[in-house]
Each structure stands twice: as structure tokens, then as C-alpha cells.
Design a protein around this motif. Structure first.
Motif, PDB file in Angstrom:
ATOM      1  N   UNK A 254       0.859  -1.177   0.000  1.00  0.00           N
ATOM      2  CA  UNK A 254       0.000   0.000   0.000  1.00  0.00           C
ATOM      3  C   UNK A 254       0.896   1.228   0.000  1.00  0.00           C
ATOM      4  N   UNK A 255       0.724   2.118  -0.958  1.00  0.00           N
ATOM      5  CA  UNK A 255       1.588   3.292  -0.992  1.00  0.00           C
ATOM      6  C   UNK A 255       0.879   4.493  -1.590  1.00  0.00           C
ATOM      7  N   UNK A 256       1.451   5.645  -1.358  1.00  0.00           N
ATOM      8  CA  UNK A 256       0.910   6.894  -1.897  1.00  0.00           C
ATOM      9  C   UNK A 256       1.412   7.074  -3.323  1.00  0.00           C
TER      10      UNK A 256
ATOM     11  N   UNK B 180      -2.445   1.475  -4.820  1.00  0.00           N
ATOM     12  CA  UNK B 180      -1.886   2.815  -5.023  1.00  0.00           C
ATOM     13  C   UNK B 180      -2.898   3.859  -4.555  1.00  0.00           C
TER      14      UNK B 180
ATOM     15  N   UNK C 144      -4.345   9.984   1.915  1.00  0.00           N
ATOM     16  CA  UNK C 144      -3.341   9.474   2.874  1.00  0.00           C
ATOM     17  C   UNK C 144      -2.768  10.663   3.635  1.00  0.00           C
TER      18      UNK C 144
END
Lengths: 61, 61, 61, 61, 61, 61
Positions: free
Chosen positions: D7-9, D45, D51
């Protein structure tokens, strides 16, 4: 209060999601006595470029 | 290092997400002593066609 | 119907979890109009041997 | 049967996701003996407006 | 800020988790330029009685 | 490749988990054509002290 998350590659139709939600909810009521009103079913349809199996993205298979 | 995931049906405004993030982070600092810089708050806005309650999709209610 | 998941290293006390749940739920009501009865807050207390930051497990720091 | 969720920005390129999937899968095979065909790697993404770190959304930084 | 969740059946040793964390973090740095200090790797070791494949729990296989 | 996560308060018996897994897997095969061998069902039984509804932990109700 069960929260059921269904994560899969690609898309399901609206009708498929409605039917799966109905059956999953009924299963939790029949087998575990969970009141339907507290059952959440959430679908997470993942793009083929965002899911890999055996080290290869589905979009590359 | 707390990671807070907020999963909900539909959309929040940018302002609502900013305010919720601020208050959640402050709560974790005040109540549990967690340093703000390590607190992540992540929103997952789920389409009404992808979430069912009581066996029915929100888009069908 | 928001489901809030709080994932962190180590343990919180019963009182901390009760207070965080109360404040998070109130925040979602105040800021986003979510009825408290539909707000779930779930804690996931992760062992220090199961969480790494910067490539090192917390239990090895 | 490991399921790895990343999970990332922001976004990764197709090539980055392919390479990360390959290396993660090989790592799980080399270090833990997991057969590659059972390893799933799933990317999530997250939009910068969804976030927050330290109480501020990435889109507001 | 990537959060990597590794969900699997059974247990890994402390050494395996340390090594996987190190390699995953390095992969995200090398391939995607993510600073290690922002990379979290979290393990979720699931009991064999809580994971089913093909409709059968691992504890029943 | 669907991964179904069932998160609930308290415990289910081994028999309940086996039956739910069987029915969920069959539902995904019947409704969406998913091959059973690729369907994972994972249970996450959450302690009553780790789940709040309406701002109150289940262990305090």
C-alpha cells in the motif's frame, strides 16, 4: 458485525456482486447465527496491472 | 507507527478528510502517546456498488 | 458504515482503546455526519517481532 | 499461500510493479521456502488526497 | 510511506522475518526510490484453522 | 484468485469455519466462475476488547 472483504482481479458485474453478497450474508446467518443487518460485504476489484501471481503481473500473462 | 485505515461507502470532501486526519492523529497522541509523525491515516472510499449491508448493495437500496 | 482499523505495534490498555473508539466515532459523526451506531473501530495490536521499520523488526531495535 | 499487500501513496510504473513482484516472490521462496505459484503480490496505489501523515494529507503538503 | 503486509499460513522464524523485512525494504528502495525509514513491513501469521484453500481449511488437509 | 477475508468479533467453531469456507468458495464458483483452487478464505477472529461499535468496545457492553 462480520465484515467480509472480497478482493479479486478484474471486475464482477453488478448482478454477480448482488448475488454473492446475498449468499455470503445468508451463509453467515445460517452457519454462525449472525444477524444479516450487521453483515457487511465489501468488494475490492483490483486491476490486472496491480496483482501478481508467481512473480508475474496478470497484465503480463 | 499506527496505521489507521478508514473504509467507508461513498466520498468525503477534501476538507472532511483533512479534519478527520488531524483529529485522529491528535487522539492517538493524546490518549496513547503516539508521535504524530508516525501516524498514517488512509482513506478507502468504496463505491456504492461495491458494498453490501444485510445482503443488499448500497446501490440497490 | 465506516470501518476504522487501527493497526499498531504493541498493546494499548483497555481504557486507551475505549477512549480512542469514543473519540474516533465522535469525529466521524461531527465531521462527516456518520451515525455512531454504524461506526466500527477495530484494533489490531501487532507483536514487536511482526513489524519492521526501515528493514529492522521492532524486536531487534 | 502468502498474500503480500503493498500500500503506498501515488503511482508506480508497470515496470516497477513487475520488478517488485518478481523480487518479493523470490525472497519468499529463498528465505521461507514458499512456492512462487502460491505467492500473490497486490498493489494498492492510494491517491495523495487519501493518505495523511502527521495529521496532514499528502495533497496538502 | 509504503506499508507492506505479509499474510501467510503458519509461522516464520524470527530470522526469516528479519531477512524478509530487510530484502523487501531494499527492493522498495532500489526499484521505487522509497526511503527505508518510511517502509513498514508487517507480518500476519494466520493459524491453519483460519485459512481455507479450495474450500478446505489447512488444518483439515 | 479471490481472497476473502472474514473479520468478526469472537470465535467460530472449527466446524463453522469449515462450512463457511465451503459455501463461500462454492458461491464464487457458481456465481462468478472462479476455480475453487484459487479461492482463499481467511478468518480474523477479533477479541471483544478490540472491536467497538457506536463508540463502545464489545467487552464493555
Amino acid at each position: 458485525m462480520p465484515v467480509v472483504n472480497v478482493k479479486l482481479v478484474g471486475k464482477l458485474s453488478k448482478e454477480q456482486k448482488a448475488e454473492i453478497s446475498k449468499r455470503f450474508t445468508k451463509t453467515l446467518e445460517d452457519v454462525a447465527g449472525k444477524p444479516p443487518k450487521y453483515v457487511y460485504v465489501v468488494f475490492d476489484e483490483v486491476d490486472r496491472g496491480n496483482w501478481a501471481m508467481a512473480g508475474t503481473l496478470f497484465s503480463d500473462m
